[in-house]
Scaffold this motif. Sequence first.
Motif, PDB file in Angstrom:
ATOM      1  N   ALA A  65       0.832  -1.205   0.000  1.00 51.35           N
ATOM      2  CA  ALA A  65       0.000   0.000   0.000  1.00 51.35           C
ATOM      3  C   ALA A  65       0.866   1.255   0.000  1.00 51.35           C
ATOM      4  O   ALA A  65       0.619   2.204  -0.753  1.00 51.35           O
ATOM      5  N   GLN A  66       1.922   1.224   0.819  1.00 48.04           N
ATOM      6  CA  GLN A  66       2.844   2.379   0.856  1.00 48.04           C
ATOM      7  C   GLN A  66       3.505   2.583  -0.499  1.00 48.04           C
ATOM      8  O   GLN A  66       3.665   3.714  -0.970  1.00 48.04           O
ATOM      9  N   VAL A  67       3.913   1.468  -1.107  1.00 47.18           N
ATOM     10  CA  VAL A  67       4.615   1.542  -2.391  1.00 47.18           C
ATOM     11  C   VAL A  67       3.725   2.196  -3.439  1.00 47.18           C
ATOM     12  O   VAL A  67       4.141   3.132  -4.130  1.00 47.18           O
ATOM     13  N   PHE A  68       2.486   1.751  -3.549  1.00 48.41           N
ATOM     14  CA  PHE A  68       1.627   2.308  -4.594  1.00 48.41           C
ATOM     15  C   PHE A  68       1.179   3.724  -4.260  1.00 48.41           C
ATOM     16  O   PHE A  68       0.960   4.534  -5.162  1.00 48.41           O
ATOM     17  N   MET A  69       1.072   4.015  -2.991  1.00 44.01           N
ATOM     18  CA  MET A  69       0.747   5.391  -2.614  1.00 44.01           C
ATOM     19  C   MET A  69       1.889   6.324  -3.052  1.00 44.01           C
ATOM     20  O   MET A  69       1.658   7.386  -3.620  1.00 44.01           O
ATOM     21  N   LYS A  70       3.107   5.896  -2.783  1.00 42.43           N
ATOM     22  CA  LYS A  70       4.254   6.727  -3.175  1.00 42.43           C
ATOM     23  C   LYS A  70       4.367   6.812  -4.688  1.00 42.43           C
ATOM     24  O   LYS A  70       4.695   7.859  -5.249  1.00 42.43           O
ATOM     25  N   ALA A  71       4.112   5.678  -5.342  1.00 33.55           N
ATOM     26  CA  ALA A  71       4.191   5.662  -6.802  1.00 33.55           C
ATOM     27  C   ALA A  71       3.188   6.635  -7.399  1.00 33.55           C
ATOM     28  O   ALA A  71       3.507   7.380  -8.329  1.00 33.55           O
ATOM     29  N   MET A  72       1.988   6.658  -6.846  1.00 35.89           N
ATOM     30  CA  MET A  72       0.967   7.548  -7.381  1.00 35.89           C
ATOM     31  C   MET A  72       1.332   9.013  -7.135  1.00 35.89           C
ATOM     32  O   MET A  72       1.178   9.857  -8.010  1.00 35.89           O
ATOM     33  N   LYS A  73       1.864   9.284  -5.954  1.00 37.71           N
ATOM     34  CA  LYS A  73       2.230  10.666  -5.639  1.00 37.71           C
ATOM     35  C   LYS A  73       3.373  11.156  -6.529  1.00 37.71           C
ATOM     36  O   LYS A  73       3.445  12.315  -6.891  1.00 37.71           O
ATOM     37  N   ASN A  74       4.287  10.246  -6.830  1.00 44.91           N
ATOM     38  CA  ASN A  74       5.486  10.650  -7.565  1.00 44.91           C
ATOM     39  C   ASN A  74       5.470  10.198  -9.014  1.00 44.91           C
ATOM     40  O   ASN A  74       6.527  10.134  -9.640  1.00 44.91           O
ATOM     41  N   LEU A  75       4.278   9.915  -9.510  1.00 45.73           N
ATOM     42  CA  LEU A  75       4.206   9.418 -10.889  1.00 45.73           C
ATOM     43  C   LEU A  75       4.735  10.455 -11.882  1.00 45.73           C
ATOM     44  O   LEU A  75       5.288  10.103 -12.921  1.00 45.73           O
ATOM     45  N   TRP A  76       4.572  11.732 -11.553  1.00 47.88           N
ATOM     46  CA  TRP A  76       5.033  12.781 -12.463  1.00 47.88           C
ATOM     47  C   TRP A  76       6.555  12.788 -12.612  1.00 47.88           C
ATOM     48  O   TRP A  76       7.092  13.341 -13.550  1.00 47.88           O
ATOM     49  N   ARG A  77       7.238  12.142 -11.656  1.00 50.78           N
ATOM     50  CA  ARG A  77       8.705  12.119 -11.747  1.00 50.78           C
ATOM     51  C   ARG A  77       9.209  10.997 -12.636  1.00 50.78           C
ATOM     52  O   ARG A  77      10.375  10.961 -12.995  1.00 50.78           O
ATOM     53  N   PHE A  78       8.340  10.070 -12.928  1.00 51.80           N
ATOM     54  CA  PHE A  78       8.775   8.879 -13.641  1.00 51.80           C
ATOM     55  C   PHE A  78       9.068   9.196 -15.106  1.00 51.80           C
ATOM     56  O   PHE A  78       8.322   9.894 -15.768  1.00 51.80           O
ATOM     57  N   ARG A  79      10.197   8.696 -15.626  1.00 56.69           N
ATOM     58  CA  ARG A  79      10.572   8.842 -17.034  1.00 56.69           C
ATOM     59  C   ARG A  79      10.970   7.477 -17.575  1.00 56.69           C
ATOM     60  O   ARG A  79      11.759   6.773 -16.953  1.00 56.69           O
ATOM     61  N   TRP A  80      10.427   7.150 -18.734  1.00 56.40           N
ATOM     62  CA  TRP A  80      10.741   5.830 -19.303  1.00 56.40           C
ATOM     63  C   TRP A  80      12.210   5.681 -19.636  1.00 56.40           C
ATOM     64  O   TRP A  80      12.760   4.596 -19.612  1.00 56.40           O
ATOM     65  N   ASN A  81      12.839   6.781 -19.996  1.00 56.26           N
ATOM     66  CA  ASN A  81      14.234   6.650 -20.439  1.00 56.26           C
ATOM     67  C   ASN A  81      15.179   6.285 -19.299  1.00 56.26           C
ATOM     68  O   ASN A  81      16.352   6.028 -19.522  1.00 56.26           O
ATOM     69  N   ARG A  82      14.681   6.268 -18.085  1.00 55.48           N
ATOM     70  CA  ARG A  82      15.547   5.848 -16.969  1.00 55.48           C
ATOM     71  C   ARG A  82      15.225   4.429 -16.520  1.00 55.48           C
ATOM     72  O   ARG A  82      15.570   4.032 -15.434  1.00 55.48           O
ATOM     73  N   GLY A  83      14.516   3.673 -17.319  1.00 51.21           N
ATOM     74  CA  GLY A  83      14.178   2.308 -16.956  1.00 51.21           C
ATOM     75  C   GLY A  83      12.677   2.097 -17.054  1.00 51.21           C
ATOM     76  O   GLY A  83      11.920   3.041 -17.208  1.00 51.21           O
ATOM     77  N   SER A  84      12.285   0.844 -16.958  1.00 47.00           N
ATOM     78  CA  SER A  84      10.867   0.539 -17.131  1.00 47.00           C
ATOM     79  C   SER A  84      10.077   0.931 -15.884  1.00 47.00           C
ATOM     80  O   SER A  84      10.643   1.181 -14.815  1.00 47.00           O
ATOM     81  N   PHE A  85       8.757   0.956 -16.055  1.00 43.25           N
ATOM     82  CA  PHE A  85       7.897   1.285 -14.922  1.00 43.25           C
ATOM     83  C   PHE A  85       8.023   0.242 -13.819  1.00 43.25           C
ATOM     84  O   PHE A  85       8.022   0.560 -12.633  1.00 43.25           O
ATOM     85  N   SER A  86       8.153  -1.019 -14.266  1.00 43.80           N
ATOM     86  CA  SER A  86       8.298  -2.111 -13.295  1.00 43.80           C
ATOM     87  C   SER A  86       9.555  -1.904 -12.439  1.00 43.80           C
ATOM     88  O   SER A  86       9.526  -2.065 -11.220  1.00 43.80           O
ATOM     89  N   SER A  87      10.665  -1.535 -13.087  1.00 43.07           N
ATOM     90  CA  SER A  87      11.907  -1.300 -12.333  1.00 43.07           C
ATOM     91  C   SER A  87      11.732  -0.174 -11.339  1.00 43.07           C
ATOM     92  O   SER A  87      12.221  -0.248 -10.205  1.00 43.07           O
TER      93      SER A  87
END
Lengths: 217, 202
Positions: A65-87
């Motif tokens: 739950a913590q992981v997905f909460m953080k992922a949702m909050k920080n989704l705007w930081r995610f960039r594909w060119n730095r690795g896959s979403f799974s990573s």
Amino acid sequence: MRMYDEKRVSPIGFRRYSLQHTYVIRDQDGTDRDFESLYQQYFPDILNYLVHCVGSVADAEDLAAQVFMKAMKNLWRFRWNRGSFSSWLFRIAHNEMKSFYRKRQRGELAGFTDSFFEMNGALCQEVERAEQDRMQHRFYLHLQEKMSELPSEEQSLLVMRFFQGKSYGELGDIFRIRKGTLAMRIHRSLKKLKKQLDLEGLDHEEFKRSFESLSQA
Amino acid sequence: MKNLKEALRACPKPDIQVPDFQAQLLQRLKLEQALRDNRRQSWMAPIGFMAMGVLVICFAILLTLFVVRPDVPRNLNQWVAQKWSTQSPANSYQPIESPRDFWGNLGVAPDMVSGSELNPDAANLLKTVLAADGDKNYAQEWVQQRFPQGAPRVSSVEQEKIVTLRWVRLDNGRKVLVMNEFDAGKLKKNRVESADLNGGIL
């Protein structure tokens, strides 16, 4: 690859970034993925990884739950060119796991579960069922117990590599280390694990034979 | 070691499934996201304005430092006093009290002009025009030189002219003197500029 808001697509096709709507991201191959579908896809992997590491379904649920909460909050930081979403997700999960161990050492985990959910009857039963299912895997429990005595990073490496079958490339993305370093760390971790198994008098050769006999049966 | 790797891989592992928890967590995440959106909307605008303000201030500071580049010492009062005292008269506005002194200060005094390559008529004309710029006495002297016998008295200077003279080289090799006249009355406001013009040409 960046996030955008579908409602704000301009007539010339230029997709504007949105600060307010962080549900939709565009995949490497150009398809749009919303957070819900990503969640449905990766939740089982993340949960199983956390169960393998932490050794408790209830704790793993909280961590997931913590992981997905953080992922949702920080989704705007995610960039594909730095690795896959799974990573990216597994990196968050690994960090959460380390933080969990740290808090457990300090005794700061009181009320951790209550902050997210009030565990109602159905959820409790589900956890119990999952725990029972876990307890039926005797060899796995032995291995998991010994692995949990390793440092958290080595434990994560072994779990991801051998329990979840991740490639060196994926592991390199998750831990942000080169393949050579990765291979060396995995080798060292295995040596430590073997030493602990030997100390306990557990013969992994015997484990292997029993797995094979089980699989043949 | 290889066997251990294989043992780890082949070990039957539990596949934990918690569908109820998964669904409930998704609902919780959606709720959290909606709450966050609402919260963000409330403070985004002031933050945006503040950021814009900071940007404008930074831009102004950078513009001052790198484009205007004022030579300002630490003591600002001292700098202002120094700036005021060292201001050159040529750059500051000063009312012209004596036209003769004014033209002379520009380096085109009548004495200097007489030794130049101007022909005598042009030199005299220039002298007259420059010196008679509102100077009744000099005009009287000039009239007496031109009309030695029975020179009338100059009662007043009716008209002031500012003259520029240029030697212009023509294609056929000849030099001609070109004179431009300006009504000094109309140019009084721009007297400093016109004086500079004359001085530069001469």
